[in-house]
Design a protein around this motif. Structure first.
Motif, mmCIF file in Angstrom:
data_model
loop_
_atom_site.group_PDB
_atom_site.id
_atom_site.type_symbol
_atom_site.label_atom_id
_atom_site.label_comp_id
_atom_site.label_asym_id
_atom_site.label_seq_id
_atom_site.Cartn_x
_atom_site.Cartn_y
_atom_site.Cartn_z
ATOM 1 N N GLY A 146 0.814 -1.208 0.000
ATOM 2 C CA GLY A 146 0.000 0.000 0.000
ATOM 3 C C GLY A 146 0.847 1.257 0.000
ATOM 4 O O GLY A 146 0.589 2.214 -0.744
ATOM 5 N N PHE A 147 1.871 1.274 0.851
ATOM 6 C CA PHE A 147 2.772 2.421 0.924
ATOM 7 C C PHE A 147 3.491 2.616 -0.411
ATOM 8 O O PHE A 147 3.604 3.744 -0.917
ATOM 9 N N THR A 148 3.963 1.524 -0.988
ATOM 10 C CA THR A 148 4.689 1.591 -2.258
ATOM 11 C C THR A 148 3.806 2.118 -3.378
ATOM 12 O O THR A 148 4.221 2.976 -4.172
ATOM 13 N N ARG A 149 2.567 1.636 -3.434
ATOM 14 C CA ARG A 149 1.650 2.090 -4.488
ATOM 15 C C ARG A 149 1.322 3.572 -4.327
ATOM 16 O O ARG A 149 1.326 4.327 -5.316
ATOM 17 N N LEU A 150 1.050 3.990 -3.113
ATOM 18 C CA LEU A 150 0.710 5.389 -2.873
ATOM 19 C C LEU A 150 1.887 6.302 -3.226
ATOM 20 O O LEU A 150 1.712 7.349 -3.859
ATOM 21 N N ALA A 151 3.089 5.894 -2.841
ATOM 22 C CA ALA A 151 4.274 6.697 -3.150
ATOM 23 C C ALA A 151 4.524 6.753 -4.653
ATOM 24 O O ALA A 151 4.892 7.805 -5.204
ATOM 25 N N ARG A 152 4.294 5.637 -5.337
ATOM 26 C CA ARG A 152 4.552 5.577 -6.776
ATOM 27 C C ARG A 152 3.539 6.395 -7.558
ATOM 28 O O ARG A 152 3.891 7.123 -8.492
ATOM 29 N N GLU A 153 2.267 6.301 -7.186
ATOM 30 C CA GLU A 153 1.211 6.943 -7.958
ATOM 31 C C GLU A 153 1.007 8.412 -7.609
ATOM 32 O O GLU A 153 0.647 9.213 -8.479
ATOM 33 N N GLU A 154 1.222 8.773 -6.346
ATOM 34 C CA GLU A 154 0.899 10.140 -5.927
ATOM 35 C C GLU A 154 2.080 10.906 -5.342
ATOM 36 O O GLU A 154 1.969 12.112 -5.093
ATOM 37 N N GLY A 155 3.184 10.209 -5.110
ATOM 38 C CA GLY A 155 4.382 10.887 -4.629
ATOM 39 C C GLY A 155 4.215 11.505 -3.254
ATOM 40 O O GLY A 155 3.341 11.121 -2.470
#
Length: 302
Positions: A146-155
């Protein structure tokens, strides 16, 4: 003849190991917070649990548990250790004992605020991850994904979108928690001689710590209640679009004074138990870890 020479304040020189002990003690303390999620109380406890199980199975009850646990453990550890650190720094800036005692309120307020600010830098990305896991089913399988996806998609914007509301809630909470606790201990100890204080029974020490923690918990709940109400609304997607300050302003106007403090009574009871438990456990675990006592700048009785 009175000696008016200002005496330098004897400040304990905490080591890195001491601060790590403060941090580890606080991590054990704040584990109780992982059980508290005030932002998603659409249902009461039983009906909410039934609703989640019916729709997602029993595993759904643990949705968001990982980031909530890790976030509040790290934030709590950083806050308690940070408070000890910044209280020492501000005391040294005061320069002498008389000045430190005179400005002790400012020292408490500054230390708790700065410590909470830096602790919330650690908390906010994990809190953002938790909100996504809870609000968007199948968003990710857990904390790391979840953390990785949020960081990747929204920075960084996505990770820290809730930073301001969290600060608005957590800084007043920390101020009430630490500042009021300090003054409660000061009042309790002011009338005691050094000998009496050194020979306090375990039950007396427990009573002072418990009473101070309960009162500090009441203060923390009252000071943070308006922001807690607004944060709950923000997390549920309520309010207008626009910048975060604008959204908070509109929601506050809509709620009014009475609405901002709705539910304060039960929250005061919950927070009093939480804060008093935190301080009691913090003291016990510090002792077990061999950490030194925290710096005191209490005003002595005349």
């Amino acid at each position: 003849m009175t000696d008016n020479t200002l005496k330098p304040y004897v400040v304990p020189q905490f080591t890195a190991q001491d601060y790590s002990s403060f941090f580890l003690a606080a991590i054990d303390v704040v584990k109780t917070r992982i059980q508290i999620d005030p932002a998603y109380k659409k249902f009461n406890l039983l009906s909410g649990a039934r609703h989640v199980i019916a729709n997602e199975g029993s595993a759904g009850l643990l949705t968001g548990f990982g980031p909530t646990a890790v976030g509040y453990l790290v934030q709590g550890g950083a806050k308690f250790a940070g408070y000890e650190f910044w209280k020492k720094q501000f005391t040294q800036i005061a320069g002498d004992q008389e000045s430190a005692v005179k400005y002790r309120t400012a020292i408490y307020l500054g230390a708790s605020s700065v410590a909470e600010f830096f602790a919330d830098i650690l908390l906010t990305p994990l809190e953002a991850t938790r909100i996504r896991l809870v609000s968007e089913r199948n968003y990710a399988s857990g904390l790391v994904t979840g953390f990785t996806r949020l960081a990747r998609e929204e920075g960084m914007r996505g990770l820290y979108s809730g930073f301001l509301p969290i600060l608005c809630k957590q800084i007043p909470y920390a101020i009430g928690q630490f500042t009021v606790n300090e003054f409660c201990h000061e009042l309790a100890f002011r009338s005691m001689s050094e000998e009496k204080r050194a020979n306090l029974s375990p039950s007396a020490q427990f009573s002072i710590s418990l009473g101070s923690g309960v009162i500090a918990g009441f203060a923390a709940a009252i000071l943070s209640q308006p922001a807690d109400t607004l944060l709950s609304q923000i997390n549920k997607g309520h309010g207008p679009t626009g910048s975060m300050p604008h959204r908070l302003k509109v929601l506050a106007q809509e709620a009014g004074f009475k609405g901002l403090f709705a539910g304060l009574g039960p929250r005061m009871i919950m927070t009093a138990g939480l804060v008093s438990g935190q301080f009691l456990m913090y003291g016990w675990i510090k002792t077990a870890l061999g950490a030194p006592p925290g710096l005191e700048i209490h005003k002595e009785a005349k």
